[in-house]
Write a protein that holds these residues in place. Sequence first.
Motif, short mmCIF file in Angstrom:
data_model
loop_
_atom_site.label_atom_id
_atom_site.label_comp_id
_atom_site.label_asym_id
_atom_site.label_seq_id
_atom_site.Cartn_x
_atom_site.Cartn_y
_atom_site.Cartn_z
N GLU A 127 74.13 6.18 20.52
CA GLU A 127 74.06 6.51 19.09
C GLU A 127 75.34 6.11 18.38
N ALA A 128 76.49 6.35 19.01
CA ALA A 128 77.77 6.00 18.40
C ALA A 128 77.91 4.49 18.22
N LEU A 129 77.30 3.73 19.13
CA LEU A 129 77.40 2.27 19.07
C LEU A 129 76.25 1.63 18.30
N GLY A 130 75.26 2.44 17.92
CA GLY A 130 74.11 1.91 17.19
C GLY A 130 73.20 1.06 18.05
N ILE A 131 73.02 1.47 19.30
CA ILE A 131 72.17 0.73 20.23
C ILE A 131 71.23 1.69 20.94
#
Length: 117
Positions: free
Chosen positions: A23-27
């Motif tokens: 989620e933090a990396l947008g993946i």
Amino acid sequence: MSIGENIKKKREKIGVSQKTLAEALGIAENTVASWEKGKNIPPSDKAIDLARFFKCSTDEILLEESEREVVDEMKALFRRFSDLPDYVKPMARNIISGMLSSLELEDYFRDLGGPRR
């Protein structure tokens, strides 16, 4: 340690789940899982994002520990180099590069059994 193992170790050290990291990396979460299993490696932009997330260098993500170790003698030389005025650094780089080339050439000729200087 592989890239995947580096990621997993860093993630577990701070107590973050694969889902939270994803989620933090947008993946997708399965992307993190595939990195950690060594099925895929993160693209360069995600390696940078990982380093920012873990507050570390990209070397700590991408390289094995033995590849990023720098002996204390070299650290001292790096410090001395960084303390040089900026206008002197290119000259210092050229001198160091020339000296290393000369030493490598010396070893090359020695290995061939050729003349020593």
